[in-house]
Design an enzyme around this catalytic site. Structure first.
Site, PDB file in Angstrom:
ATOM      1  N   GLY A  59      -8.634  -7.958  -6.802  1.00  0.00           N
ATOM      2  CA  GLY A  59      -8.440  -7.752  -5.377  1.00  0.00           C
ATOM      3  C   GLY A  59      -9.787  -7.600  -4.701  1.00  0.00           C
ATOM      4  O   GLY A  59     -10.784  -7.258  -5.349  1.00  0.00           O
ATOM      5  N   GLN A  64     -15.700  -4.964   1.691  1.00  0.00           N
ATOM      6  CA  GLN A  64     -16.518  -5.061   0.478  1.00  0.00           C
ATOM      7  C   GLN A  64     -17.519  -6.211   0.545  1.00  0.00           C
ATOM      8  O   GLN A  64     -18.460  -6.247  -0.244  1.00  0.00           O
ATOM      9  CB  GLN A  64     -15.631  -5.233  -0.763  1.00  0.00           C
ATOM     10  CG  GLN A  64     -14.778  -4.017  -1.087  1.00  0.00           C
ATOM     11  CD  GLN A  64     -13.986  -4.238  -2.350  1.00  0.00           C
ATOM     12  OE1 GLN A  64     -12.897  -4.792  -2.310  1.00  0.00           O
ATOM     13  NE2 GLN A  64     -14.539  -3.840  -3.492  1.00  0.00           N
ATOM     14  N   CYS A 113     -13.388  -0.717  -9.374  1.00  0.00           N
ATOM     15  CA  CYS A 113     -13.654  -1.311  -8.059  1.00  0.00           C
ATOM     16  C   CYS A 113     -14.963  -2.084  -8.142  1.00  0.00           C
ATOM     17  O   CYS A 113     -15.957  -1.580  -8.679  1.00  0.00           O
ATOM     18  CB  CYS A 113     -13.759  -0.199  -7.020  1.00  0.00           C
ATOM     19  SG  CYS A 113     -14.035  -0.784  -5.339  1.00  0.00           S
ATOM     20  N   LEU A 114     -14.969  -3.297  -7.579  1.00  0.00           N
ATOM     21  CA  LEU A 114     -16.197  -4.094  -7.597  1.00  0.00           C
ATOM     22  C   LEU A 114     -17.311  -3.403  -6.821  1.00  0.00           C
ATOM     23  O   LEU A 114     -18.488  -3.697  -7.043  1.00  0.00           O
ATOM     24  CB  LEU A 114     -15.933  -5.485  -7.015  1.00  0.00           C
ATOM     25  CG  LEU A 114     -14.987  -6.376  -7.831  1.00  0.00           C
ATOM     26  CD1 LEU A 114     -14.765  -7.706  -7.109  1.00  0.00           C
ATOM     27  CD2 LEU A 114     -15.522  -6.622  -9.232  1.00  0.00           C
ATOM     28  N   HIS A 155      -4.877   0.266  -3.208  1.00  0.00           N
ATOM     29  CA  HIS A 155      -6.331   0.359  -3.389  1.00  0.00           C
ATOM     30  C   HIS A 155      -7.044  -0.515  -2.355  1.00  0.00           C
ATOM     31  O   HIS A 155      -7.997  -0.071  -1.704  1.00  0.00           O
ATOM     32  CB  HIS A 155      -6.672  -0.076  -4.822  1.00  0.00           C
ATOM     33  CG  HIS A 155      -8.130  -0.143  -5.134  1.00  0.00           C
ATOM     34  ND1 HIS A 155      -8.709   0.616  -6.128  1.00  0.00           N
ATOM     35  CD2 HIS A 155      -9.134  -0.881  -4.593  1.00  0.00           C
ATOM     36  CE1 HIS A 155     -10.012   0.348  -6.156  1.00  0.00           C
ATOM     37  NE2 HIS A 155     -10.292  -0.565  -5.248  1.00  0.00           N
ATOM     38  N   GLU A 156      -6.556  -1.766  -2.186  1.00  0.00           N
ATOM     39  CA  GLU A 156      -7.217  -2.687  -1.251  1.00  0.00           C
ATOM     40  C   GLU A 156      -7.056  -2.222   0.191  1.00  0.00           C
ATOM     41  O   GLU A 156      -8.003  -2.288   0.985  1.00  0.00           O
ATOM     42  CB  GLU A 156      -6.668  -4.104  -1.413  1.00  0.00           C
ATOM     43  CG  GLU A 156      -6.926  -4.741  -2.764  1.00  0.00           C
ATOM     44  CD  GLU A 156      -8.360  -4.618  -3.223  1.00  0.00           C
ATOM     45  OE1 GLU A 156      -9.274  -4.662  -2.376  1.00  0.00           O
ATOM     46  OE2 GLU A 156      -8.572  -4.440  -4.434  1.00  0.00           O
ATOM     47  N   HIS A 159      -9.349   0.421   1.352  1.00  0.00           N
ATOM     48  CA  HIS A 159     -10.680  -0.058   1.748  1.00  0.00           C
ATOM     49  C   HIS A 159     -10.764  -0.272   3.257  1.00  0.00           C
ATOM     50  O   HIS A 159     -11.826  -0.104   3.858  1.00  0.00           O
ATOM     51  CB  HIS A 159     -11.015  -1.380   1.053  1.00  0.00           C
ATOM     52  CG  HIS A 159     -11.606  -1.234  -0.322  1.00  0.00           C
ATOM     53  ND1 HIS A 159     -12.798  -0.597  -0.552  1.00  0.00           N
ATOM     54  CD2 HIS A 159     -11.169  -1.660  -1.537  1.00  0.00           C
ATOM     55  CE1 HIS A 159     -13.077  -0.637  -1.852  1.00  0.00           C
ATOM     56  NE2 HIS A 159     -12.098  -1.272  -2.474  1.00  0.00           N
TER      57      HIS A 159
END
Ligand code: ZN
Length: 196
Positions: A59, A64, A113-114, A155-156, A159
């Site tokens: 995702g 991000q 997480c990236l 989670h996304e 953000h």
């Protein structure tokens, strides 16, 4: 992640903002229908897909990649080796998403997480949700999600509120580097493993 990528000369791998970058803490703004249908946003979505593939995430939210707008994408394969996933999720693109909890019973997953590379932490979230959103044609749509998909979606969408999973650790003392997670915190059978 084993997906074919078209040979697209305009493909761009975007730089990912990491923990500490203020853009990750902003509340992202909504996009208008005209913006969603614009070439600029279409290109951003394509670049985000290429970036997610390149980094091997499941995702990615626009903040991000330094774009503070309410856009997130997610996609994963059932045969993805790093995750304990039962079902594949074809690429889902959501604009201006809203989460409605359908079952508040908490489900715990180890998340990554990236924007927080190399780390894992256990987070509990509502186990079943519905997301109302606009699709790539700016048409209203909704999807119900549970299990792994529900966790990735929440989670996304967090953000877009400037919230990171590290804010929601169920036990901060178990926050771990991925290597130590693998060594000491292998999930129980009914737990899964999530990284995006
Ligand atoms: Zn993330």
């Amino acid at each position: 992640m084993g997906r074919a990528r078209p040979d697209n000369p305009s493909m761009a791998i975007l730089k990912i903002a990491r923990l500490g970058n203020p853009v990750l803490r902003e509340v992202a703004r909504e996009l208008s229908a005209a913006e969603i249908r614009s070439d600029t946003v279409k290109q951003l979505v394509q670049d985000m897909k290429d970036t997610m593939d390149d980094y091997g995430g499941v995702g990615l939210a626009a903040p991000q990649v330094h774009e503070s707008v309410r856009l997130a994408i997610l996609e994963f394969d059932a045969d993805e080796e790093r995750y304990d996933v039962d079902e594949s999720q074809p690429c889902l693109v959501v604009f201006n998403p809203r989460v409605h909890v359908l079952d508040a019973t908490l489900a715990g997953f180890w998340e990554g997480c990236l924007s927080v590379p190399g780390m894992r932490g256990h987070v509990e979230r509502p186990s079943k949700i519905r997301i109302d959103y606009l699709d790539e044609q700016a048409t209203p749509a909704s999807i119900e999600a549970e299990g792994f998909l529900a966790t990735v979606c929440q989670h996304e969408i967090d953000h877009l509120e400037g919230v990171l999973y590290v804010d929601k650790l169920s036990d901060p003392t178990s926050f771990a580097f991925t290597e130590e997670y693998s060594r000491y915190h292998i999930p129980d059978e009914d737990d899964a493993d999530e990284s995006d």
